[in-house]
Design a protein around this motif. Structure first.
Motif, mmCIF file in Angstrom:
data_model
loop_
_atom_site.group_PDB
_atom_site.id
_atom_site.type_symbol
_atom_site.label_atom_id
_atom_site.label_comp_id
_atom_site.label_asym_id
_atom_site.label_seq_id
_atom_site.Cartn_x
_atom_site.Cartn_y
_atom_site.Cartn_z
ATOM 1 N N LEU A 1 -32.007 69.707 -48.052
ATOM 2 C CA LEU A 1 -32.410 70.546 -49.176
ATOM 3 C C LEU A 1 -32.033 69.888 -50.497
ATOM 4 N N GLY A 2 -30.825 69.325 -50.561
ATOM 5 C CA GLY A 2 -30.404 68.638 -51.773
ATOM 6 C C GLY A 2 -31.287 67.444 -52.089
ATOM 7 N N ILE A 3 -31.658 66.703 -51.060
ATOM 8 C CA ILE A 3 -32.542 65.548 -51.244
ATOM 9 C C ILE A 3 -33.903 65.986 -51.775
ATOM 10 N N GLN A 4 -34.445 67.048 -51.193
ATOM 11 C CA GLN A 4 -35.748 67.549 -51.636
ATOM 12 C C GLN A 4 -35.687 67.998 -53.102
ATOM 13 N N ALA A 5 -34.586 68.653 -53.482
ATOM 14 C CA ALA A 5 -34.438 69.138 -54.861
ATOM 15 C C ALA A 5 -34.368 67.973 -55.848
ATOM 16 N N VAL A 6 -33.664 66.907 -55.483
ATOM 17 C CA VAL A 6 -33.571 65.736 -56.359
ATOM 18 C C VAL A 6 -34.944 65.113 -56.558
ATOM 19 N N ALA A 7 -35.715 64.992 -55.484
ATOM 20 C CA ALA A 7 -37.060 64.414 -55.582
ATOM 21 C C ALA A 7 -37.947 65.244 -56.501
ATOM 22 N N ALA A 8 -37.914 66.569 -56.320
ATOM 23 C CA ALA A 8 -38.745 67.445 -57.149
ATOM 24 C C ALA A 8 -38.334 67.368 -58.619
ATOM 25 N N LEU A 9 -37.038 67.385 -58.873
ATOM 26 C CA LEU A 9 -36.545 67.342 -60.249
ATOM 27 C C LEU A 9 -36.901 66.025 -60.923
ATOM 28 N N ALA A 10 -36.781 64.912 -60.207
ATOM 29 C CA ALA A 10 -37.111 63.607 -60.780
ATOM 30 C C ALA A 10 -38.573 63.552 -61.213
ATOM 31 N N VAL A 11 -39.464 64.083 -60.379
ATOM 32 C CA VAL A 11 -40.887 64.079 -60.716
ATOM 33 C C VAL A 11 -41.153 64.981 -61.925
ATOM 34 N N ILE A 12 -40.534 66.153 -61.979
ATOM 35 C CA ILE A 12 -40.734 67.072 -63.104
ATOM 36 C C ILE A 12 -40.294 66.426 -64.417
ATOM 37 N N VAL A 13 -39.124 65.806 -64.416
ATOM 38 C CA VAL A 13 -38.593 65.209 -65.644
ATOM 39 C C VAL A 13 -39.468 64.046 -66.105
ATOM 40 N N TYR A 14 -39.765 63.139 -65.190
ATOM 41 C CA TYR A 14 -40.566 61.966 -65.566
ATOM 42 C C TYR A 14 -41.970 62.383 -66.014
ATOM 43 N N SER A 15 -42.619 63.222 -65.221
ATOM 44 C CA SER A 15 -43.976 63.657 -65.554
ATOM 45 C C SER A 15 -43.996 64.430 -66.865
ATOM 46 N N GLY A 16 -43.024 65.309 -67.069
ATOM 47 C CA GLY A 16 -42.992 66.111 -68.282
ATOM 48 C C GLY A 16 -42.839 65.270 -69.531
ATOM 49 N N GLY B 1 -33.637 70.697 -40.999
ATOM 50 C CA GLY B 1 -33.274 71.589 -42.085
ATOM 51 C C GLY B 1 -32.178 72.559 -41.692
ATOM 52 N N VAL B 2 -31.859 73.430 -42.615
ATOM 53 C CA VAL B 2 -30.755 74.374 -42.423
ATOM 54 C C VAL B 2 -30.959 75.232 -41.185
ATOM 55 N N PHE B 3 -32.170 75.736 -40.968
ATOM 56 C CA PHE B 3 -32.425 76.664 -39.865
ATOM 57 C C PHE B 3 -32.450 75.987 -38.497
ATOM 58 N N TYR B 4 -32.445 74.651 -38.475
ATOM 59 C CA TYR B 4 -32.479 73.929 -37.210
ATOM 60 C C TYR B 4 -31.258 73.027 -37.058
ATOM 61 N N GLY B 5 -30.168 73.423 -37.693
ATOM 62 C CA GLY B 5 -28.903 72.733 -37.507
ATOM 63 C C GLY B 5 -28.738 71.454 -38.287
ATOM 64 N N GLY B 6 -29.600 71.227 -39.259
ATOM 65 C CA GLY B 6 -29.529 69.979 -40.009
ATOM 66 C C GLY B 6 -28.617 70.014 -41.214
ATOM 67 N N GLY B 7 -28.064 71.180 -41.534
ATOM 68 C CA GLY B 7 -27.187 71.274 -42.694
ATOM 69 C C GLY B 7 -27.969 71.358 -43.999
ATOM 70 N N TRP B 8 -27.212 71.275 -45.096
ATOM 71 C CA TRP B 8 -27.800 71.467 -46.422
ATOM 72 C C TRP B 8 -28.224 70.162 -47.094
#
Length: 429
Positions: A346-361, A336-343
């Protein structure tokens, strides 16, 4: 794996106690029945077709697994059907508990007002059309597009379980409508002792949920177990600090809710962060969820037992903070960001969360509106006033009929009659 499956099963009665204690005394049985009923609906459906949809070969471009591949689990019954020495039937049993529990989580948002038969039909359709496909995306490490294609980290179900159930709870609560008299006359929890007991059982069972997701008793399971402990501890601190500052007193309900908030948030991250990162995630989740439960008053949706505030918000906190706290030396191997992994993570995690919210909703709205149009969703207003236990199940959680105190006398002399006064009447007065 079998021990872990049994631990996750224990979370279902734990959840029933956690929700049941928060319900009105006239609604406690119905609330517990809604949770327990998922054994009858989702458990059966899982054997028939659920495992196939979740873990079968990709169908329709990977939206779900082949429904016929493991129909009735018949192709798993040979002793030779194993993956890395683990019988596939053991894994199927473990994942069945995830499905049952996830559907049960939704019930807490619609307490005191949903028809029980409608809930049974809703839970069947929701498991089939929403949970099983999303489980395929997230838990099928070979074919699921979130797990293998996108590369999101979700060790034990922050997206598939908590964000999914929290989104569904919000949509169903909006379509069902508010409880009678809410928010001005909303009932207080009738038994906080049950709430605390339920929270403890959930914490105990959650070790099977998180550590069991490693699928083997080894380093990864131990790593997830430790992080599950410390994140939950700091979440309690975060929630109680908010209560102390905002309300002047820490509460038992706050402590119990903090436990669940920490468990929810660390679920996706338990094998991806260091213990320090787990403590940070738990503390932030305690703060965020303590604030988040108040959103229902600001926006006017009646989420009875804060499924949205705890599971949706807690799931989002844990899923997104992986993008900051993930350590590439962990079993998950992401940075992750705090361990030198860049951003990027975070973008991947956000896409996964958004996909589940949209489909489930969207799918939850379709299912709820279909059930509403055919069966109706809500009990009658009079039944809600009397109590949903009596109207839906012809039972009561607490029977005071044999307990009497005092006698009232009417008439004079020889015509005097004595009538017992129930204790319940005096208590309510």
């Amino acid at each position: 794996m079998l021990t872990s499956a049994a631990l996750v099963l224990l979370m279902v009665p734990g959840l029933a106690l956690f929700y049941g204690g928060q319900a009105h005394s006239k609604s406690v049985l119905n609330m517990m029945m809604m949770v327990f009923s998922t054994f009858a609906t989702v458990g059966v459906l899982w054997v028939i077709v659920g495992y196939s949809v979740a873990f079968g070969d990709n169908t329709l471009g990977g939206w779900f697994g082949n429904p016929a591949q493991y129909f009735m689990l018949s192709s798993l019954l040979s002793e030779s059907v194993q993956t890395d020495g683990l019988p596939d039937v053991a894994f199927a049993a473990f994942q069945a508990m995830f499905a049952i529990l996830t559907v049960g989580l939704i019930a807490g948002a619609v307490a005191n007002r949903m028809k029980f038969n409608s809930w049974m039909v809703f839970s069947l359709l929701w498991a089939l059309l929403v949970y099983f496909p999303i489980a395929h995306w997230v838990f099928d490490l070979d074919a699921g597009w979130i797990a293998s294609g996108l590369g999101a980290v979700d060790f034990a179900g922050g997206t598939a379980v908590h964000i999914n159930a929290g989104t569904a709870a919000l949509v169903l609560a909006l379509i069902l409508g508010k409880r009678k008299g809410w928010p001005n006359d909303s009932p207080r929890p009738h038994n906080l002792t049950l709430v605390m007991l339920g929270a403890g059982m959930l914490w105990f069972g959650w070790f099977g949920f998180n550590a069991g997701s490693a699928a083997v008793a080894g380093y990864a399971a131990s790593y997830a177990f430790l992080n599950t402990v410390v994140a939950t501890c700091t979440a309690i601190c975060g929630w109680l600090i908010i209560e102390q500052v905002r309300d002047g007193k820490p509460t038992s309900l706050g402590a119990a809710s903090g436990i669940v908030a920490g468990l929810v948030a660390i679920t996706p991250a338990c094998a991806a962060v260091t213990p320090l990162g787990a403590m940070a995630i738990g503390f932030i989740a305690g703060l965020a969820c303590a604030f988040g439960v108040g959103l229902k008053y600001r926006f006017g949706f009646d989420d009875a037992f804060d499924v949205v505030g705890v599971h949706l918000i807690g799931g989002l906190v844990g899923t997104l903070l992986i993008g900051f706290f993930a350590w590439d030396g962990s079993p998950a191997g992401a940075g992750g960001v705090f361990y030198g992994g860049g951003w990027g993570q975070l973008g991947i995690q956000a896409v996964a969360a958004l996909a589940v919210i949209v489909y489930s909703g969207i799918l939850t709205a379709v299912i709820a509106l279909l059930v509403k149009a055919t069966m109706g969703l809500r009990i009658e207003s009079e039944a809600e006033s009397v109590g949903i236990d009596e109207s839906e199940h012809a039972e009561v959680g607490y029977d005071y009929s044999g307990m009497t105190s005092g006698r009232t006398v009417s008439g004079n002399g020889a015509g005097t009659t004595a009538t017992a006064t129930p204790l319940a009447t005096k208590t309510e007065a």
